[in-house]
Design an enzyme around this catalytic site. Structure first.
Site, PDB file in Angstrom:
ATOM      1  N   GLY A  49      80.347  31.485  92.064  1.00  0.00           N
ATOM      2  CA  GLY A  49      81.148  32.298  93.120  1.00  0.00           C
ATOM      3  C   GLY A  49      81.725  33.431  92.071  1.00  0.00           C
TER       4      GLY A  49
ATOM      5  N   GLU B 272      91.486  62.968 102.509  1.00  0.00           N
ATOM      6  CA  GLU B 272      91.616  61.774 103.262  1.00  0.00           C
ATOM      7  C   GLU B 272      91.174  61.844 104.939  1.00  0.00           C
ATOM      8  OE1 GLU B 272      91.605  59.065 101.694  1.00  0.00           O
ATOM      9  OE2 GLU B 272      91.974  60.075  99.658  1.00  0.00           O
TER      10      GLU B 272
HETATM   11 ZN    ZN Z   1      87.501  60.373  98.990  1.00  0.00          ZN
END
Ligand code: ZN
Ligand code: ADP
Length: 608
Positions: A205, A427
């Protein structure tokens, strides 16, 4: 086996030390011990004594004259003078010519003093020192003490009393390992039926998912000794040293059986021997020794080997064939419930507020490993101390997620006004494209506070429950969302910035995977064109197709991303007003929550 025996080495060592010691002793100490007192006098005294016939013995050396009185009690010394008749005069005076006035010790005493005494002293000293040294270094290999000898190293480690209950989540792994615990408790039960336990179990893992912890927990549950070593510790500078370490490890383990032997990072020694790495004899020998040891002990000796790796595909097939590490237990990144459990386990170790919403934190920290979650809790505690609080709050935890994922807030990074606007639009662009496509809150939080990791803004995506399957449409939407940042810059400023490089990478990777791995292109249908090299470390995939196909793939990837970029741009153009409103809000507040985002969005969608 040609193991080098301990006494041989020790004798050799002592021999060297003793010879050295005796030499030193003779050079430094002997003159003092053997010396008799010598009185320096002038040449006149010598002449006077000669005439008075008071000289007993005399020795004329190259640059001085040694002589004694008649009773031989005192030795005198004087310099040489140009005195041609001296010898005749001395003869006349009745002096005895001697060759060694000073060395008048008995030969036996001399030997005793100069050889036997230092011998004894140094043997004693050597013994004392070597004992001290061994105690201190735990017999760590040292060139002086001989290569390849590590008999004194003790590999057994404390399992720190870790139990399965300390390992949160990972229920499947725990279940598989439970059988091992049962076996270690009562091997007889298995022997009776004739069942034999696998000798080796591979825990596979990504890093930080608790593989070491699970191995320790097996030892802790079964209450057996825990031997542990990292694969890289076996790889030594000198050929044969690693192999001898493996031998030692298993020798000790067999003495302590039943027990657990844990080898971390086994890929360090167990890598495929494909001749790519030229001349790595040392690793090969170590691996061979490991294989020999594993074959060597019979079934049911009670030694269970657990090994951890995050590169299972790199392991030598010889290691994974039946009778060796034939059982493989995946230890995956925790899902939502697993994350909540891990957070709770670690939060017990610190003081927290009463009503912490672990579910929310776990959702925010999607994709985090156990180690990262432990780190988040610790960061929260540190943050609480910094702000002079007695316990960690929800806010501490939420902030520390960003710290762990994106780095600390950069307090003094100054963005120009234009940059700040750009980041805000970028954003919001991501978030708005996502929201318009899914019609749900796409983000937990958006901030445009620069982070030490270099990110100028940061959008924390919402993850609703676990997603095991993704439809083609969902991936396409995701690509559109990733291009949303750049699209907003284009729509608003008509220029583009460097802020989208990370988005570009992610979008490309997804688009590529759609075509080459998920069979989502019409042309190639369900043909695997790429194989994932390492699913646990997020490595690149390797292409397995002709050059012609390759360029066709490239063409399609470009077309796919372009289409989604177009879509994002049109979404933002259609919602220009909302985009402006949200960006202004983010610009002013620097951090907005998912709820704030949605309420502004809803308000602008229903113009009053
Ligand atoms: Zn971005
Ligand atoms: P690995 O060996 O897989 O790299 P470790 O076992 O060394 O990971 O885990 C590192 C740390 O992460 C542990 O000490 C523990 O604090 C935390 N951790 C990881 N997984 C878990 C889990 N399932 N439950 C509790 N803590 C965990």
């Amino acid at each position: 086996m040609n193991e080098v025996k301990k006494p041989k080495k020790s004798l050799f060592y002592y021999y060297g030390v003793v010879v050295l010691g005796i030499l030193l002793f003779n050079i430094l100490a002997m003159p003092y011990l053997a010396q008799q007192e010598i009185k320096d006098v002038d040449y006149g005294t010598f002449m006077t004594m000669t005439y008075a016939k008071e000289i007993g013995q005399v020795e004329i050396q190259e640059n001085q004259i040694l002589f004694t009185d008649k009773d031989n009690t005192t030795i005198y010394r004087t310099g040489l003078m140009d005195d041609p008749n001296r010898t005749q005069r001395l003869f006349d005076s009745g002096a005895k010519f001697e060759s060694e006035i000073v060395q008048q010790m008995s030969p036996l005493l001399s030997i005793l003093l100069s050889w036997i005494l230092p011998l004894l002293i140094f043997i004693g000293l050597g013994q004392y020192m070597s004992k001290k040294f061994m105690d201190k270094a735990g017999g760590e290999n040292s060139l002086m003490f001989g290569m390849g000898r590590s008999n004194a190293k003790i590999y057994v480690k404390s399992s720190e009393g870790i139990k399965f209950s300390d390992v949160a989540g990972e229920d499947e792994a725990k279940e598989s390992l439970g059988e091992i615990v049962g076996y270690l408790h009562d091997p007889g039960k298995y022997r009776e039926i004739g069942a034999s336990m696998p000798k080796g179990i591979l825990l596979v893992g990504p890093p930080g998912t608790g593989k070491t912890m699970l191995a320790k927990a097996v030892a802790g549950e079964a209450d057996v000794p825990f031997f542990s070593m990292s694969g890289s510790e076996f790889v030594e500078m000198f050929v044969g040293m690693g192999a001898s370490k493996v031998r030692d490890l298993f020798k000790q383990a067999k003495e302590k059986a039943p027990c657990i032997v844990f080898i971390d990072e086994i890929d360090a020694i167990g890598q495929k021997r494909d001749g790519r790495v030229m001349g790595n004899d040392e690793r090969e020998q170590t691996l061979n020794q490991l294989l020999t040891e594993m074959d060597g002990f019979e079934d049911n000796t009670g030694v269970i080997i657990l090994a951890a790796t995050n590169r299972p595909e790199a392991l030598d097939p010889a290691l994974t064939r039946p009778g060796r590490f034939d059982r493989r237990i995946p230890v995956e990144l925790p899902d939502l419930k697993g994350r909540v459990d891990i957070l709770k386990v670690h939060a017990k170790k610190i003081k927290t507020q009463e009503n912490i919403d672990y579910d929310k934190i776990a959702r925010m920290a999607s994709g985090a490993s156990g180690a990262e979650l432990a780190n988040i809790i610790n960061e929260a505690a540190l943050r609480a101390v910094r702000s002079g609080r007695h316990c960690a709050t929800q806010e501490d935890m939420e902030e520390s997620i960003e710290v762990v994922i994106a780095g600390y807030q950069k307090k003094n990074a100054i963005l120009t006004d234009k940059e700040k606007w750009t980041v805000a639009y970028h954003e919001i662009g991501h978030a708005l494209v996502a929201a318009m496509q899914n019609h749900s809150a796409p983000v937990q939080k958006i901030t445009i506070i620069p982070r030490t990791s270099g990110a100028l803004g940061y959008t924390m995506q919402v993850e609703e429950g676990n997603h095991y399957l993704m439809t083609k449409e969902e991936i396409e939407n995701k690509i559109a969302t990733l291009t949303g940042g750049r699209a907003a810059e284009e729509v608003v400023f008509s220029t583009i910035s460097t802020g989208a490089s990370n988005d570009i990478q992610k979008a490309t990777k997804l688009a590529r995977a759609m075509i080459t791995q998920y069979g989502m292109s019409e042309e190639f249908d369900m043909v695997a064109l790429e194989t994932q090299v390492n699913p646990y470390l997020g490595d690149d995939a390797s292409l397995s197709c002709s050059v012609k196909t390759q360029s066709e793939i490239d063409r399609q990837v470009v077309a796919l991303v372009k289409k989604q970029h177009e879509k994002a741009r049109s979404i933002l153009t259609q919602n220009r007003q909302t985009l402006d409103r949200l960006a202004r809000h983010l610009y002013e507040k620097e951090t907005i929550s998912g709820e704030e985002f949605m309420s502004i969005l809803k308000k602008s969608e229903q113009p009053a």
